[in-house]
Scaffold this motif. Structure first.
Motif, PDB file in Angstrom:
ATOM      1  N   UNK A  53     -23.010 -60.806 -20.898  1.00  0.00           N
ATOM      2  CA  UNK A  53     -21.960 -60.757 -19.889  1.00  0.00           C
ATOM      3  C   UNK A  53     -21.989 -62.067 -19.080  1.00  0.00           C
ATOM      4  N   UNK A  54     -20.831 -62.532 -18.650  1.00  0.00           N
ATOM      5  CA  UNK A  54     -20.792 -63.772 -17.867  1.00  0.00           C
ATOM      6  C   UNK A  54     -21.402 -63.544 -16.472  1.00  0.00           C
ATOM      7  N   UNK A  55     -21.742 -64.636 -15.838  1.00  0.00           N
ATOM      8  CA  UNK A  55     -22.284 -64.542 -14.477  1.00  0.00           C
ATOM      9  C   UNK A  55     -21.227 -63.995 -13.539  1.00  0.00           C
ATOM     10  N   UNK A  56     -21.664 -63.320 -12.507  1.00  0.00           N
ATOM     11  CA  UNK A  56     -20.732 -62.730 -11.542  1.00  0.00           C
ATOM     12  C   UNK A  56     -19.980 -63.844 -10.809  1.00  0.00           C
ATOM     13  N   UNK A  57     -18.705 -63.581 -10.536  1.00  0.00           N
ATOM     14  CA  UNK A  57     -17.909 -64.565  -9.824  1.00  0.00           C
ATOM     15  C   UNK A  57     -18.281 -64.563  -8.353  1.00  0.00           C
ATOM     16  N   UNK A  58     -17.870 -65.627  -7.659  1.00  0.00           N
ATOM     17  CA  UNK A  58     -18.169 -65.750  -6.240  1.00  0.00           C
ATOM     18  C   UNK A  58     -17.409 -64.679  -5.469  1.00  0.00           C
ATOM     19  N   UNK A  59     -18.107 -63.937  -4.604  1.00  0.00           N
ATOM     20  CA  UNK A  59     -17.420 -62.886  -3.849  1.00  0.00           C
ATOM     21  C   UNK A  59     -16.390 -63.497  -2.889  1.00  0.00           C
ATOM     22  N   UNK A  60     -15.328 -62.753  -2.564  1.00  0.00           N
ATOM     23  CA  UNK A  60     -14.268 -63.288  -1.708  1.00  0.00           C
ATOM     24  C   UNK A  60     -14.769 -63.696  -0.333  1.00  0.00           C
ATOM     25  N   UNK A  61     -15.736 -62.986   0.205  1.00  0.00           N
ATOM     26  CA  UNK A  61     -16.239 -63.318   1.538  1.00  0.00           C
ATOM     27  C   UNK A  61     -16.889 -64.700   1.532  1.00  0.00           C
ATOM     28  N   UNK A  62     -17.580 -65.040   0.457  1.00  0.00           N
ATOM     29  CA  UNK A  62     -18.202 -66.359   0.365  1.00  0.00           C
ATOM     30  C   UNK A  62     -17.145 -67.446   0.288  1.00  0.00           C
ATOM     31  N   UNK A  63     -16.032 -67.142  -0.372  1.00  0.00           N
ATOM     32  CA  UNK A  63     -14.948 -68.116  -0.452  1.00  0.00           C
ATOM     33  C   UNK A  63     -14.365 -68.393   0.936  1.00  0.00           C
ATOM     34  N   UNK A  64     -14.225 -67.348   1.740  1.00  0.00           N
ATOM     35  CA  UNK A  64     -13.712 -67.519   3.102  1.00  0.00           C
ATOM     36  C   UNK A  64     -14.671 -68.387   3.906  1.00  0.00           C
ATOM     37  N   UNK A  65     -15.958 -68.135   3.769  1.00  0.00           N
ATOM     38  CA  UNK A  65     -16.943 -68.943   4.496  1.00  0.00           C
ATOM     39  C   UNK A  65     -16.877 -70.393   4.044  1.00  0.00           C
ATOM     40  N   UNK A  66     -16.718 -70.623   2.741  1.00  0.00           N
ATOM     41  CA  UNK A  66     -16.649 -71.978   2.220  1.00  0.00           C
ATOM     42  C   UNK A  66     -15.417 -72.708   2.765  1.00  0.00           C
ATOM     43  N   UNK A  67     -14.259 -72.020   2.794  1.00  0.00           N
ATOM     44  CA  UNK A  67     -13.049 -72.643   3.335  1.00  0.00           C
ATOM     45  C   UNK A  67     -13.212 -72.974   4.813  1.00  0.00           C
ATOM     46  N   UNK A  69     -16.060 -73.676   6.413  1.00  0.00           N
ATOM     47  CA  UNK A  69     -16.939 -74.839   6.534  1.00  0.00           C
ATOM     48  C   UNK A  69     -16.224 -76.116   6.129  1.00  0.00           C
ATOM     49  N   UNK A  70     -15.389 -76.054   5.094  1.00  0.00           N
ATOM     50  CA  UNK A  70     -14.612 -77.230   4.688  1.00  0.00           C
ATOM     51  C   UNK A  70     -13.634 -77.641   5.785  1.00  0.00           C
ATOM     52  N   UNK A  71     -13.035 -76.667   6.447  1.00  0.00           N
ATOM     53  CA  UNK A  71     -12.118 -76.943   7.545  1.00  0.00           C
ATOM     54  C   UNK A  71     -12.849 -77.627   8.699  1.00  0.00           C
ATOM     55  N   UNK A  72     -14.040 -77.145   9.014  1.00  0.00           N
ATOM     56  CA  UNK A  72     -14.821 -77.778  10.077  1.00  0.00           C
ATOM     57  C   UNK A  72     -15.184 -79.213   9.715  1.00  0.00           C
ATOM     58  N   UNK A  73     -15.517 -79.428   8.466  1.00  0.00           N
ATOM     59  CA  UNK A  73     -15.871 -80.781   8.019  1.00  0.00           C
ATOM     60  C   UNK A  73     -14.675 -81.719   8.106  1.00  0.00           C
ATOM     61  N   UNK A  74     -13.521 -81.236   7.700  1.00  0.00           N
ATOM     62  CA  UNK A  74     -12.349 -82.110   7.635  1.00  0.00           C
ATOM     63  C   UNK A  74     -11.773 -82.405   9.024  1.00  0.00           C
ATOM     64  N   UNK A  75     -12.050 -81.562  10.013  1.00  0.00           N
ATOM     65  CA  UNK A  75     -11.477 -81.786  11.334  1.00  0.00           C
ATOM     66  C   UNK A  75     -12.221 -82.878  12.105  1.00  0.00           C
ATOM     67  N   UNK A  76     -13.310 -83.357  11.591  1.00  0.00           N
ATOM     68  CA  UNK A  76     -14.034 -84.436  12.257  1.00  0.00           C
ATOM     69  C   UNK A  76     -15.017 -83.893  13.277  1.00  0.00           C
ATOM     70  N   UNK A  77     -15.618 -84.791  14.040  1.00  0.00           N
ATOM     71  CA  UNK A  77     -16.608 -84.340  15.022  1.00  0.00           C
ATOM     72  C   UNK A  77     -15.950 -83.530  16.129  1.00  0.00           C
ATOM     73  N   UNK A  78     -16.652 -82.551  16.588  1.00  0.00           N
ATOM     74  CA  UNK A  78     -16.125 -81.699  17.664  1.00  0.00           C
ATOM     75  C   UNK A  78     -16.105 -82.485  18.963  1.00  0.00           C
TER      76      UNK A  78
END
Length: 85
Positions: A53-67, A69-78
């Motif tokens: 069986x293939x490896x389990x896909x990334x859960x949706x909650x982890x995807x939200x957390x990743x987005x 963190x990416x948003x925080x990174x792209x917005x620059x320093x606080x």
């Protein structure tokens, strides 16, 4: 008389040393037999079994957390909070 006591102690010490070495030799011989068995027995040989069986896909909650963190990174320093002075 003194040499007899020394001779008795020499015999006792020699017997104890001989016994200890013999016991160590027997123990290491038994350990070597066990190691040889576990190294060569078919039951313990390493066999790679591919996953069916293939490896389990990334859960949706982890995807939200990743987005987030990416948003925080792209917005620059606080912006730093102004200190009352």
């Amino acid at each position: 008389m003194a040499w007899e006591i020394v001779a008795i102690w020499a015999i006792v010490v020699a017997t104890l040393v001989w016994f200890r070495r013999d016991e160590d030799r027997e123990r290491s011989k038994a350990l070597a037999e066990q190691a040889r068995y576990f190294a060569t027995a078919p039951r313990y040989r390493h066999r790679h079994i591919p996953r069916s069986e293939p490896l389990a896909e990334t859960p949706p909650q982890a995807m939200v957390h990743r987005r987030y963190l990416d948003l925080l990174k792209s917005s620059g320093p606080a912006p730093s909070a102004a200190r009352p002075g």
